[in-house]
Design a protein around this motif. Structure first.
Motif, short mmCIF file in Angstrom:
data_model
loop_
_atom_site.label_atom_id
_atom_site.label_comp_id
_atom_site.label_asym_id
_atom_site.label_seq_id
_atom_site.Cartn_x
_atom_site.Cartn_y
_atom_site.Cartn_z
N ARG A 158 2.89 -6.56 2.62
CA ARG A 158 2.82 -5.83 1.10
C ARG A 158 1.72 -6.46 0.62
O ARG A 158 1.43 -5.80 -0.60
CB ARG A 158 4.18 -5.99 0.67
N GLU A 159 1.05 -7.57 0.85
CA GLU A 159 0.07 -7.93 0.12
C GLU A 159 -1.18 -7.33 -0.36
O GLU A 159 -1.62 -7.41 -1.30
CB GLU A 159 -0.32 -9.33 0.69
N GLN A 160 -1.45 -6.26 0.67
CA GLN A 160 -2.60 -5.47 0.06
C GLN A 160 -2.16 -4.00 -0.29
O GLN A 160 -2.95 -2.99 -0.53
CB GLN A 160 -3.40 -5.36 1.37
N LEU A 161 -0.63 -3.96 -0.48
CA LEU A 161 -0.25 -2.32 -0.88
C LEU A 161 -0.25 -2.41 -2.26
O LEU A 161 0.02 -3.24 -3.10
CB LEU A 161 1.24 -2.25 -0.27
N PHE A 162 -0.69 -1.17 -2.92
CA PHE A 162 -1.07 -1.08 -4.37
C PHE A 162 -0.41 0.34 -4.63
O PHE A 162 -0.67 1.46 -3.99
CB PHE A 162 -2.45 -1.06 -4.57
N LEU A 163 0.63 0.61 -5.54
CA LEU A 163 1.27 1.57 -5.70
C LEU A 163 0.37 2.30 -6.77
O LEU A 163 0.36 2.01 -7.93
CB LEU A 163 2.90 1.51 -6.09
N ALA A 164 -0.03 3.68 -6.58
CA ALA A 164 -1.00 4.14 -7.48
C ALA A 164 -0.10 4.83 -8.58
O ALA A 164 0.82 5.61 -8.24
CB ALA A 164 -1.80 5.36 -6.74
#
Length: 233
Positions: A158-164
């Protein structure tokens, strides 16, 4: 110049009614989203609505002191078509004023995100001025599973996941080739996806306040409660 597009043309299929008119502390949700964008720096807000709702929304505008900074435009059959309608209006406005397109910023915001903070809107505008495109969102805090049918296949880092979230802000010199030129993509999932498909780098701005989207009936009670805390008597 700072513009905003508030997308309020939804048909209410999932909710069973048009949620943009859901009352939050005495005001329709779409007006709360307009006020949020104005508070964050937008000088004019283009509200994109369905043709059948334009008259009712126009009739309600005079009760707001910001009515002269809000324009209503008829949207399309899809969210992207509605955004394009808003972009076309802004492009025509900027062209008539002979404003340098690099001095123009357009923030696309969902009417169903009425709680976005003025500070986060302002920060997203500022980032887009420097980078060309910027989106507001938040890092993923939950553990994410990739599922194959009803079973977990593997865990996704999840370190590079970004919830737009929205607003998603585009600088004016990118507006025409991305939205109005012949051959521009017709069905992106959001404005960031459109920019990505055209090869633009999209900067991420971390949200510092609650910016949840009212999407399902389960969201309504919390939205009503939070509105009463923020704007109720």
């Amino acid at each position: 110049m700072l513009f905003a597009i508030v997308v309020a043309a939804g048909r209410g299929l999932r909710m069973g009614f048009k949620k943009q008119f859901f009352s939050l502390a005495g005001q329709p949700m779409w007006t709360r989203s307009v006020q949020a964008m104005l508070a964050g720096g937008a000088e004019q807000v283009v509200v994109v609505a369905s043709a059948e709702d334009i008259d009712a929304m126009s009739d309600s505008l005079p009760m707001f002191r910001w009515a002269d900074r809000c324009v209503l435009v008829v949207g399309g059959d899809t969210r992207h078509q509605s955004v394009v309608a808003g972009m076309r209006h802004i492009y025509e406005t900027v062209t008539s004023l002979a404003v340098d397109s690099r001095d123009v910023l357009v923030g696309v915001h969902d009417a169903a995100r009425p709680f976005v903070s003025a500070q986060d809107v302002s920060r997203t505008y500022a980032c887009a001025r420097a980078e060309g495109v910027a989106i507001l969102g938040t890092g993923c805090k939950d553990t994410v599973k990739w599922c194959d049918g009803a079973y977990v296949d593997h865990t996704v880092p999840r370190e590079q996941l970004f919830l737009a979230q929205t607003p998603q802000v585009i600088r004016g010199d990118i507006l025409y080739p991305a939205y109005l030129a012949d051959g521009s993509p017709q069905s992106p999932t959001d404005d960031s996806a459109l920019m990505e498909s055209l090869g633009y780098r999209v900067a991420c701005v971390e949200s510092t306040h609650y910016n949840g989207k009212v999407t399902t009936p389960a969201d309504l009670d919390y939205a009503r409660w939070l509105a009463s805390k923020l704007w109720g008597k």
